[in-house]
Design a protein around this motif. Structure first.
Motif, PDB file in Angstrom:
ATOM      1  N   GLY A 202     -33.577 -31.811  28.001  1.00 39.64           N
ATOM      2  CA  GLY A 202     -34.443 -30.806  28.599  1.00 39.64           C
ATOM      3  C   GLY A 202     -34.332 -30.786  30.108  1.00 39.64           C
ATOM      4  O   GLY A 202     -33.568 -31.549  30.714  1.00 39.64           O
ATOM      5  N   ARG A 203     -35.106 -29.930  30.710  1.00 38.65           N
ATOM      6  CA  ARG A 203     -35.028 -29.728  32.157  1.00 38.65           C
ATOM      7  C   ARG A 203     -35.916 -30.713  32.904  1.00 38.65           C
ATOM      8  O   ARG A 203     -37.052 -30.966  32.513  1.00 38.65           O
TER       9      ARG A 203
ATOM     10  N   ARG B 136     -40.904 -35.207  32.596  1.00 35.66           N
ATOM     11  CA  ARG B 136     -41.845 -36.328  32.478  1.00 35.66           C
ATOM     12  C   ARG B 136     -41.251 -37.546  33.179  1.00 35.66           C
ATOM     13  O   ARG B 136     -40.126 -37.944  32.900  1.00 35.66           O
ATOM     14  N   MET B 137     -42.034 -38.136  34.091  1.00 35.85           N
ATOM     15  CA  MET B 137     -41.555 -39.283  34.863  1.00 35.85           C
ATOM     16  C   MET B 137     -42.629 -40.366  34.870  1.00 35.85           C
ATOM     17  O   MET B 137     -43.778 -40.104  35.217  1.00 35.85           O
ATOM     18  N   ARG B 138     -42.253 -41.578  34.478  1.00 35.70           N
ATOM     19  CA  ARG B 138     -43.183 -42.713  34.439  1.00 35.70           C
ATOM     20  C   ARG B 138     -43.100 -43.501  35.737  1.00 35.70           C
ATOM     21  O   ARG B 138     -42.020 -43.888  36.177  1.00 35.70           O
ATOM     22  N   HIS B 139     -44.256 -43.736  36.352  1.00 35.21           N
ATOM     23  CA  HIS B 139     -44.343 -44.519  37.593  1.00 35.21           C
ATOM     24  C   HIS B 139     -44.980 -45.870  37.306  1.00 35.21           C
ATOM     25  O   HIS B 139     -45.998 -45.958  36.613  1.00 35.21           O
TER      26      HIS B 139
ATOM     27  N   ASP C  79     -27.696 -36.074  34.720  1.00 33.64           N
ATOM     28  CA  ASP C  79     -27.997 -35.949  36.147  1.00 33.64           C
ATOM     29  C   ASP C  79     -29.262 -36.694  36.548  1.00 33.64           C
ATOM     30  O   ASP C  79     -29.497 -36.908  37.737  1.00 33.64           O
ATOM     31  N   TYR C  80     -30.102 -37.069  35.580  1.00 36.12           N
ATOM     32  CA  TYR C  80     -31.387 -37.676  35.937  1.00 36.12           C
ATOM     33  C   TYR C  80     -31.821 -38.849  35.070  1.00 36.12           C
ATOM     34  O   TYR C  80     -32.774 -39.555  35.416  1.00 36.12           O
TER      35      TYR C  80
ATOM     36  N   ALA D  10     -35.102 -31.917  46.623  1.00 34.67           N
ATOM     37  CA  ALA D  10     -35.300 -31.022  45.478  1.00 34.67           C
ATOM     38  C   ALA D  10     -34.361 -31.478  44.372  1.00 34.67           C
ATOM     39  O   ALA D  10     -33.191 -31.746  44.625  1.00 34.67           O
ATOM     40  N   PHE D  11     -34.895 -31.607  43.164  1.00 36.62           N
ATOM     41  CA  PHE D  11     -34.047 -31.985  42.041  1.00 36.62           C
ATOM     42  C   PHE D  11     -34.290 -31.020  40.896  1.00 36.62           C
ATOM     43  O   PHE D  11     -35.408 -30.550  40.691  1.00 36.62           O
ATOM     44  N   GLY D  12     -33.249 -30.691  40.174  1.00 39.82           N
ATOM     45  CA  GLY D  12     -33.383 -29.782  39.043  1.00 39.82           C
ATOM     46  C   GLY D  12     -32.104 -29.717  38.241  1.00 39.82           C
ATOM     47  O   GLY D  12     -31.042 -29.399  38.786  1.00 39.82           O
TER      48      GLY D  12
END
Length: 291
Positions: free
Chosen positions: A122-123, A84-87, A61-62, A53-55
């Motif tokens: 942002g989160r 938003r995460m690019r794969h 932190d990310y 779990a990540f938040g």
């Protein structure tokens, strides 16, 4: 539009065998996360290997994300609540995971991929689940698909519980993905204050509940936020009954699956059935033979 479904009945609910608090750790290029399902629980919760779990609202932190890294022998399911995460991967797949979306990747015989945030503020919040593959499928070709939030099946029960069906089937609604060997059920449940949700479960399937907002109650046991409840394998139980506790309602993941009952040998990002297969995976990676 979500469909209103009558609440299914469960004659006898599974109880809570154990409550597990996740362990704070980091992965990738230093992304801070909580490891909820760790290696020590892999046999108990077979076919599931890991849940992270990540938040965080702090980009530090990310922001570095998960640069190129390999996988072999299992599937990854990434569910993004916010961000938003690019794969990108070595099999030629590329996709953008956004709020409410799911990325399902079958590494199988091997991929090298990256997951990099496409935001600087942002989160960022979500989960990554690792699902084992049976021995017969571990060297198959890799597979990948992104599901936008709007593509995920949803329904609302007559008790006001909103459910997203990522995998499996619930209340007659088929999820985005099905798998024959492991038969995974993956639900995101939003229970209003005082809400109840019943989910039938095959007696032989392993199951757990992870509460990420509010508090739940299962068979009289309170499950606080950021706790995983391992559900007991009671042969007399026909499912689980989950109740929201507290005034703010509850949000939780309900995950279950059919155990493979095969040897589990993990070395970092490789999960195979023997040490010899791990040595082969390492050699293939070092020599550039992963897909």
């Amino acid at each position: 539009m979500a469909t209103i479904r009558q609440t299914e009945s469960v004659r006898r609910s599974r109880g809570v065998e154990q409550l597990v608090a996740g362990r704070a750790t980091s992965d990738g290029a230093g992304v801070k996360l909580t490891r909820v399902l760790s290696q020590g629980l892999q046999h108990r919760l077979d076919p599931f290997l890991m849940l992270d779990a990540f938040g965080s609202d702090d980009a530090q932190d990310y922001i570095a994300g998960f640069p190129d890294h390999p996988h072999r022998g299992f599937e990854t399911v990434t569910y993004m609540l916010a961000g938003r995460m690019r794969h990108r991967d070595s099999a030629g797949h590329e996709g953008l995971l956004e709020n409410g979306g799911v990325q399902w990747m079958t590494a199988a015989r091997g991929v090298i991929h990256s997951e990099i945030p496409e935001q600087e503020a942002g989160r960022m919040e979500g989960f990554q689940l690792w699902l084992n593959l049976p021995a017969r499928d571990k060297m198959n070709a890799p597979w990948y698909r992104d599901f936008a939030a709007a593509e995920l099946p949803r329904f609302t029960t007559d008790a006001g519980v909103e459910a997203t069906v990522i995998a499996g089937e619930s209340h007659g609604v088929a999820g985005a993905v099905t798998r024959e060997a492991t038969a995974p059920l993956y639900l995101d449940l939003h229970l209003p204050p005082g809400g109840r949700f019943a989910q039938p479960l095959p007696a032989g399937h392993n199951a757990f509940l992870y509460v990420y907002r509010g508090e739940a109650s299962v068979a009289g046991t309170a499950v606080p936020a950021q706790r995983m409840a391992i559900l007991a394998n009671d042969p007399e139980a026909d499912g689980v009954l989950i109740e929201a506790a507290g005034a703010a309602g509850t949000r939780a993941l309900l995950i279950a699956g059919q155990p493979l009952r095969e040897p589990i040998v993990q070395y970092g990002p490789f999960v195979m059935n023997s040490e010899q297969e791990i040595y082969r995976a390492l050699g293939d990676y070092r020599e550039g033979r992963l897909a």
